[in-house]
Scaffold this motif. Structure first.
Motif, PDB file in Angstrom:
ATOM      1  N   GLN A 127      13.941 -20.401  -0.607  1.00  0.00           N
ATOM      2  CA  GLN A 127      13.367 -19.619  -1.388  1.00  0.00           C
ATOM      3  C   GLN A 127      13.503 -18.118  -0.754  1.00  0.00           C
ATOM      4  N   GLN A 128      13.793 -17.144  -1.691  1.00  0.00           N
ATOM      5  CA  GLN A 128      14.034 -15.774  -1.391  1.00  0.00           C
ATOM      6  C   GLN A 128      12.594 -15.085  -1.940  1.00  0.00           C
ATOM      7  N   VAL A 129      11.970 -14.340  -0.948  1.00  0.00           N
ATOM      8  CA  VAL A 129      10.940 -13.367  -1.608  1.00  0.00           C
ATOM      9  C   VAL A 129      11.137 -12.095  -1.193  1.00  0.00           C
ATOM     10  N   ALA A 130      10.060 -11.043  -1.666  1.00  0.00           N
ATOM     11  CA  ALA A 130       9.912  -9.672  -1.342  1.00  0.00           C
ATOM     12  C   ALA A 130       8.776  -9.621  -0.394  1.00  0.00           C
ATOM     13  N   ILE A 131       8.945  -8.984   0.559  1.00  0.00           N
ATOM     14  CA  ILE A 131       7.453  -8.968   1.473  1.00  0.00           C
ATOM     15  C   ILE A 131       7.101  -7.280   1.548  1.00  0.00           C
ATOM     16  N   LYS A 132       5.957  -7.182   1.133  1.00  0.00           N
ATOM     17  CA  LYS A 132       5.774  -5.583   1.273  1.00  0.00           C
ATOM     18  C   LYS A 132       4.634  -5.422   2.378  1.00  0.00           C
ATOM     19  N   VAL A 133       5.056  -4.407   3.197  1.00  0.00           N
ATOM     20  CA  VAL A 133       4.469  -4.337   4.427  1.00  0.00           C
ATOM     21  C   VAL A 133       3.468  -3.056   4.520  1.00  0.00           C
ATOM     22  N   ALA A 134       2.331  -2.895   4.633  1.00  0.00           N
ATOM     23  CA  ALA A 134       1.547  -1.542   4.582  1.00  0.00           C
ATOM     24  C   ALA A 134       2.111  -0.558   5.749  1.00  0.00           C
ATOM     25  N   LEU A 135       2.391   0.606   5.074  1.00  0.00           N
ATOM     26  CA  LEU A 135       2.686   1.515   6.192  1.00  0.00           C
ATOM     27  C   LEU A 135       1.592   2.087   7.163  1.00  0.00           C
ATOM     28  N   PRO A 136       1.564   2.167   8.481  1.00  0.00           N
ATOM     29  CA  PRO A 136       0.596   2.931   9.273  1.00  0.00           C
ATOM     30  C   PRO A 136      -0.381   3.643   8.621  1.00  0.00           C
ATOM     31  N   ASP A 137      -0.041   4.536   7.718  1.00  0.00           N
ATOM     32  CA  ASP A 137      -0.956   5.425   7.209  1.00  0.00           C
ATOM     33  C   ASP A 137      -1.502   5.452   5.909  1.00  0.00           C
ATOM     34  N   ALA A 138      -1.310   4.069   5.487  1.00  0.00           N
ATOM     35  CA  ALA A 138      -1.420   3.739   4.079  1.00  0.00           C
ATOM     36  C   ALA A 138      -3.114   3.215   3.990  1.00  0.00           C
ATOM     37  N   GLU A 139      -3.792   3.485   2.888  1.00  0.00           N
ATOM     38  CA  GLU A 139      -5.088   3.110   2.965  1.00  0.00           C
ATOM     39  C   GLU A 139      -5.372   1.868   2.322  1.00  0.00           C
ATOM     40  N   ASP A 140      -6.151   1.033   3.180  1.00  0.00           N
ATOM     41  CA  ASP A 140      -6.316  -0.324   2.754  1.00  0.00           C
ATOM     42  C   ASP A 140      -6.581  -0.816   1.593  1.00  0.00           C
ATOM     43  N   ALA A 141      -7.628   0.042   1.031  1.00  0.00           N
ATOM     44  CA  ALA A 141      -8.229  -0.481  -0.555  1.00  0.00           C
ATOM     45  C   ALA A 141      -6.919  -0.009  -1.302  1.00  0.00           C
ATOM     46  N   ASP A 142      -6.134   1.023  -1.166  1.00  0.00           N
ATOM     47  CA  ASP A 142      -5.254   1.176  -2.094  1.00  0.00           C
ATOM     48  C   ASP A 142      -4.256   0.081  -2.171  1.00  0.00           C
ATOM     49  N   PHE A 143      -3.646  -0.391  -1.020  1.00  0.00           N
ATOM     50  CA  PHE A 143      -2.546  -1.459  -0.938  1.00  0.00           C
ATOM     51  C   PHE A 143      -3.274  -2.640  -1.599  1.00  0.00           C
ATOM     52  N   ALA A 144      -4.554  -2.900  -1.062  1.00  0.00           N
ATOM     53  CA  ALA A 144      -5.194  -4.208  -1.752  1.00  0.00           C
ATOM     54  C   ALA A 144      -5.306  -4.040  -3.033  1.00  0.00           C
ATOM     55  N   ALA A 145      -5.481  -3.016  -3.454  1.00  0.00           N
ATOM     56  CA  ALA A 145      -5.643  -2.819  -5.101  1.00  0.00           C
ATOM     57  C   ALA A 145      -4.668  -3.679  -5.784  1.00  0.00           C
ATOM     58  N   GLU A 146      -3.438  -3.453  -5.087  1.00  0.00           N
ATOM     59  CA  GLU A 146      -2.152  -4.094  -5.884  1.00  0.00           C
ATOM     60  C   GLU A 146      -2.478  -5.552  -6.148  1.00  0.00           C
TER      61      GLU A 146
END
Length: 267
Positions: free
Chosen positions: A50-69
């Motif tokens: 299986q091929q997937v896309a993996i999105k990794v939070a950047l160091p300065d990304a807000e946790d709440a904004d990333f988790a909202a997606e």
């Protein structure tokens, strides 16, 4: 040559290894303000592969904004519009337990509407394709506004009954894809936010109409091959690109862009 990095799917226990180019660098699919997206595959010998896309939070990304997606994707996955969004699982970086990771359905580059139809300046969507996209996006917006159960910070909360999200910002052509069977697939949900429970009905309706207007303006741009601040009157056919559309489509776009129509009346 660097060793390809591994990520763990916290929901299925699958392991995925980032794909690398001939120089040993990870294959990056895209990058935004919140994270970088990479191509990855299951470990060799896995069945089925299986091929997937993996999105990794950047160091300065807000946790709440990333988790909202993650929250909005999981919320939409429980609605009748689930076929229009990618599946998403929580991921883990074995080397950095704090780093937020999403493991998502892989979307082939050739599925992008812009890559298929809008290759050069002035290119435009065929009207029938635009209307089909409009119909499906109308269904998706209805699910987003009326059926998606709010999941703050991406955490499942049984019994939570508050529903409704809106998109805080404009969409772009690259957000729209079509599966091989023609099903619309919409990417990039990190701008969607829950509509607060204390929001007045008037404000709630304004947010919904704002989403309709934003998409109608983008759809008009894709159908015309150009961006206009104000669309002509439906009966004004002096612009060749506008005249080439059916009157019904011209009327729909003009009304929706002016905030006087629901997208569902489109099609």
């Amino acid at each position: 040559m660097s060793t390809a990095k591994l990520y763990h799917d916290a929901e299925t226990n699958a392991l995925y290894r980032l794909d690398t180019d001939p120089y040993g660098d990870s294959v990056e699919l895209g990058r935004g303000k919140l994270g970088a997206v990479y191509s990855a595959h299951t470990e060799p010998g896995s069945s089925p592969p299986q091929q997937v896309a993996i999105k990794v939070a950047l160091p300065d990304a807000e946790d709440a904004d990333f988790a909202a997606e993650y929250g909005i994707l999981r919320a939409l996955a429980q609605t009748s519009a689930k076929e229009h969004v990618v599946w998403a699982h929580k991921g883990q970086d074995p080397e950095d337990a704090i780093r937020l990771v999403l493991i998502m359905e892989y979307v082939a580059p050739e599925w992008q509407v812009a890559r298929r139809y809008l290759k050069a300046p002035g290119d435009h969507l065929p009207e029938e394709v635009g209307l089909k996209i409009g119909r499906q996006y109308a269904d998706l917006l209805h699910a987003l506004h009326e059926d998606a159960v709010q999941q703050p910070l991406g955490r499942e909360q049984p019994g939570l009954q508050e529903v409704g999200y809106s998109i805080r910002g404009d969409r772009k052509e690259a957000d729209f894809c079509q599966r091989p069977d023609g099903t619309l697939l919409v990417l990039d949900w990190n701008r969607a936010r829950p509509i607060p429970t204390w929001t007045s009905e008037e404000e709630r309706q304004r947010l919904k109409q704002q989403d309709v207007q934003g998409f109608a303006q983008l759809l008009a741009q894709m159908l015309l091959g150009k961006s206009l601040l104000i669309l002509p009157d439906p009966d004004d056919t002096t612009m060749p690109e506008w005249a080439a559309l059916s009157r019904g489509t011209r009327k729909l776009l003009a009304q929706a862009c002016a905030g006087r129509s629901k997208l569902s009346s489109a099609a």
